[in-house]
Scaffold this motif. Sequence first.
Motif, PDB file in Angstrom:
ATOM      1  N   HIS A  35      -4.423   4.599  -1.974  1.00 27.54           N
ATOM      2  CA  HIS A  35      -4.263   5.982  -2.397  1.00 27.54           C
ATOM      3  C   HIS A  35      -3.977   6.836  -1.160  1.00 27.54           C
ATOM      4  N   PRO A  36      -3.279   7.942  -1.314  1.00 27.84           N
ATOM      5  CA  PRO A  36      -3.108   8.834  -0.170  1.00 27.84           C
ATOM      6  C   PRO A  36      -4.488   9.311   0.306  1.00 27.84           C
ATOM      7  N   PRO A  37      -4.673   9.504   1.607  1.00 32.05           N
ATOM      8  CA  PRO A  37      -5.950  10.049   2.085  1.00 32.05           C
ATOM      9  C   PRO A  37      -6.234  11.387   1.405  1.00 32.05           C
ATOM     10  N   ASN A  94       0.820  -1.212   0.000  1.00 30.28           N
ATOM     11  CA  ASN A  94       0.000   0.000   0.000  1.00 30.28           C
ATOM     12  C   ASN A  94       0.854   1.261   0.000  1.00 30.28           C
ATOM     13  N   TYR A  95       1.987   1.204   0.694  1.00 31.09           N
ATOM     14  CA  TYR A  95       2.894   2.358   0.716  1.00 31.09           C
ATOM     15  C   TYR A  95       3.414   2.653  -0.695  1.00 31.09           C
ATOM     16  N   VAL A  96       3.817   1.598  -1.396  1.00 33.75           N
ATOM     17  CA  VAL A  96       4.303   1.764  -2.771  1.00 33.75           C
ATOM     18  C   VAL A  96       3.181   2.308  -3.656  1.00 33.75           C
ATOM     19  N   SER A  97       1.977   1.766  -3.482  1.00 32.98           N
ATOM     20  CA  SER A  97       0.838   2.225  -4.276  1.00 32.98           C
ATOM     21  C   SER A  97       0.532   3.697  -3.999  1.00 32.98           C
ATOM     22  N   ARG A  98       0.579   4.105  -2.734  1.00 31.28           N
ATOM     23  CA  ARG A  98       0.308   5.512  -2.396  1.00 31.28           C
ATOM     24  C   ARG A  98       1.351   6.434  -3.010  1.00 31.28           C
ATOM     25  N   TYR A  99       2.605   5.968  -3.043  1.00 28.40           N
ATOM     26  CA  TYR A  99       3.656   6.766  -3.678  1.00 28.40           C
ATOM     27  C   TYR A  99       3.370   6.943  -5.165  1.00 28.40           C
ATOM     28  N   GLN A 100       2.975   5.856  -5.826  1.00 27.44           N
ATOM     29  CA  GLN A 100       2.666   5.938  -7.254  1.00 27.44           C
ATOM     30  C   GLN A 100       1.468   6.848  -7.512  1.00 27.44           C
ATOM     31  N   GLU A 101       0.464   6.780  -6.653  1.00 24.26           N
ATOM     32  CA  GLU A 101      -0.704   7.650  -6.810  1.00 24.26           C
ATOM     33  C   GLU A 101      -0.323   9.118  -6.616  1.00 24.26           C
ATOM     34  N   SER A 102       0.571   9.380  -5.694  1.00 23.68           N
ATOM     35  CA  SER A 102       1.043  10.756  -5.493  1.00 23.68           C
ATOM     36  C   SER A 102       1.784  11.255  -6.723  1.00 23.68           C
ATOM     37  N   ARG A 103       2.581  10.385  -7.302  1.00 23.06           N
ATOM     38  CA  ARG A 103       3.313  10.750  -8.518  1.00 23.06           C
ATOM     39  C   ARG A 103       2.330  11.036  -9.657  1.00 23.06           C
ATOM     40  N   ALA A 104       1.280  10.231  -9.752  1.00 24.75           N
ATOM     41  CA  ALA A 104       0.280  10.445 -10.801  1.00 24.75           C
ATOM     42  C   ALA A 104      -0.459  11.764 -10.577  1.00 24.75           C
ATOM     43  N   ASP A 105      -0.727  12.100  -9.318  1.00 23.01           N
ATOM     44  CA  ASP A 105      -1.351  13.398  -9.013  1.00 23.01           C
ATOM     45  C   ASP A 105      -0.455  14.551  -9.458  1.00 23.01           C
ATOM     46  N   GLU A 106       0.835  14.440  -9.139  1.00 20.97           N
ATOM     47  CA  GLU A 106       1.784  15.497  -9.519  1.00 20.97           C
ATOM     48  C   GLU A 106       1.839  15.649 -11.037  1.00 20.97           C
ATOM     49  N   TYR A 107       1.840  14.519 -11.731  1.00 18.27           N
ATOM     50  CA  TYR A 107       1.875  14.558 -13.192  1.00 18.27           C
ATOM     51  C   TYR A 107       0.635  15.255 -13.735  1.00 18.27           C
ATOM     52  N   ALA A 108      -0.528  14.909 -13.179  1.00 18.32           N
ATOM     53  CA  ALA A 108      -1.786  15.492 -13.649  1.00 18.32           C
ATOM     54  C   ALA A 108      -1.816  17.004 -13.429  1.00 18.32           C
ATOM     55  N   ILE A 109      -1.310  17.446 -12.295  1.00 19.58           N
ATOM     56  CA  ILE A 109      -1.290  18.884 -12.005  1.00 19.58           C
ATOM     57  C   ILE A 109      -0.374  19.615 -12.978  1.00 19.58           C
ATOM     58  N   LYS A 110       0.776  19.020 -13.273  1.00 17.99           N
ATOM     59  CA  LYS A 110       1.710  19.647 -14.222  1.00 17.99           C
ATOM     60  C   LYS A 110       1.131  19.668 -15.628  1.00 17.99           C
ATOM     61  N   LEU A 111       0.442  18.585 -16.009  1.00 21.98           N
ATOM     62  CA  LEU A 111      -0.078  18.488 -17.363  1.00 21.98           C
ATOM     63  C   LEU A 111      -1.262  19.427 -17.587  1.00 21.98           C
ATOM     64  N   THR A 112      -2.176  19.481 -16.632  1.00 21.22           N
ATOM     65  CA  THR A 112      -3.373  20.304 -16.813  1.00 21.22           C
ATOM     66  C   THR A 112      -3.205  21.728 -16.310  1.00 21.22           C
ATOM     67  N   GLU A 113      -2.321  21.899 -15.333  1.00 26.15           N
ATOM     68  CA  GLU A 113      -2.126  23.214 -14.684  1.00 26.15           C
ATOM     69  C   GLU A 113      -3.458  23.762 -14.169  1.00 26.15           C
ATOM     70  N   ASP A 114      -4.311  22.865 -13.712  1.00 28.25           N
ATOM     71  CA  ASP A 114      -5.642  23.250 -13.247  1.00 28.25           C
ATOM     72  C   ASP A 114      -5.807  22.804 -11.796  1.00 28.25           C
ATOM     73  N   HIS A 115      -5.362  23.654 -10.871  1.00 26.85           N
ATOM     74  CA  HIS A 115      -5.432  23.313  -9.460  1.00 26.85           C
ATOM     75  C   HIS A 115      -6.869  23.252  -8.967  1.00 26.85           C
ATOM     76  N   ALA A 116      -7.710  24.125  -9.483  1.00 30.84           N
ATOM     77  CA  ALA A 116      -9.110  24.155  -9.056  1.00 30.84           C
ATOM     78  C   ALA A 116      -9.827  22.859  -9.410  1.00 30.84           C
ATOM     79  N   ALA A 117      -9.586  22.346 -10.613  1.00 31.62           N
ATOM     80  CA  ALA A 117     -10.215  21.094 -11.032  1.00 31.62           C
ATOM     81  C   ALA A 117      -9.704  19.931 -10.189  1.00 31.62           C
TER      82      ALA A 117
END
Length: 432
Positions: A403-405, A351-374
Amino acid sequence: MAKKIGIITLILSGVYAVGMYFYIFHSGNGEIPNSLKGTVADPAVFMSSHELLLSEDYSKIRNFLFFVVTPLEWLIYLFILLLGLSRLFEKKATSKAKSTLFQTIIYVFWLSLLLYIVMWPMDYYRYQLSKEYGISTQTVSSWVKDGLIDFGVNYMMSVIMMSVIYWFIRKSTKRWWLYTWLLSIPFSIFLMFVQPVIIDPLYNDFYPLQNKELEAKILALADQANIPSDHVYEVNMAEKTNALNAYVTGVGSNSRIVLWDTTLNRLTDKEILFIMAHEMGHYVEKHIYFGIAGYILLTFVGLWLTSKIMDWIILRYGQALKIKKIGDVSSIPLFLLVTSFLMFASSPLSNYVSRYQESRADEYAIKLTEDHAAAVSSFQKLTKAGLSEVNPPLLVKWFRYTHPPMLERINTVYEKNPNIEQEKKEERKKGK
């Protein structure tokens, strides 16, 4: 000896259940830090008082059930052995078939049927609980149908795995775990390949994304990230749940991103694009393949430990458990008990590894969309739809959260853009 083992196990199980009850319902863990109260990460900001109450109650009950039901399964396996039911099933199988393969098929059927019947009341309670809290929209007949499909799929998988494993055990009581592990690699990859096209459609209908305007936006986002996006599917989940979800599944040419229709119906295009960007992050960072590698490694260690633990238990307690040797099919409940325990014990790491990967995916999505509000609004809506616990107690986070809380996910976005609340207000004004 068998009676003594049973009594001690029941006492320990009772003490454990009482301890988990007080930890989950009365420990006071999971409160929102004072520094985050009143921010976009605080559920009191985006959930009503009624929703907060439902979320708290629903989360505690589900968490308690999780920590109790898994050891309950171990208890069932143990008593199947202690009461001689496993030996009875073995005798039934050997009396009706001479081939070890058909003996395994018959034995696994009786064992699977017993487990299905014994666990059915608990499964039904969880279904009714989900209905009561407004998460499930599934009819009883549909739920029963899915349960029967589960039984059939699990039975077929169990027959295949137990037949192969116990054939290896009879051939080599010392190295069976190694041969099983080697064969599990191509078998697991094969299952991942066929699951999206054979197993998943047994439960729901999957089809290419129907909203062509949204599809064009997704294609543009994928093109921006240099990702092939011709494998985007939606699935009809509204008839079963009010929850929202999207995920990546399959490998190779069968890999696909799947969006629940509840997600498509209740999120804005910008929120859906953020979620799609998150799933694209998994694709870009090859999390599926890292997951396969991690699974292979854990399986290697797990099967080796299973071999050692089973040998020790049979040597010391074989008579009480009515197991003569490891190669007898009557030892299957012991195999299932040990492997289930090891999987539970290793879940904090996976679960720790999975949460890390989910955090990385969140970071990627924020960089790609640049839409913090969404990002924030999609997290908030996911929380409300599933009555999710935004800041679970530590043990719950370790053992349950892949996933991270949500508190952490929303706060990560908030720290990057403290003006997010103002941006959301302006966005709402534009919408009007």
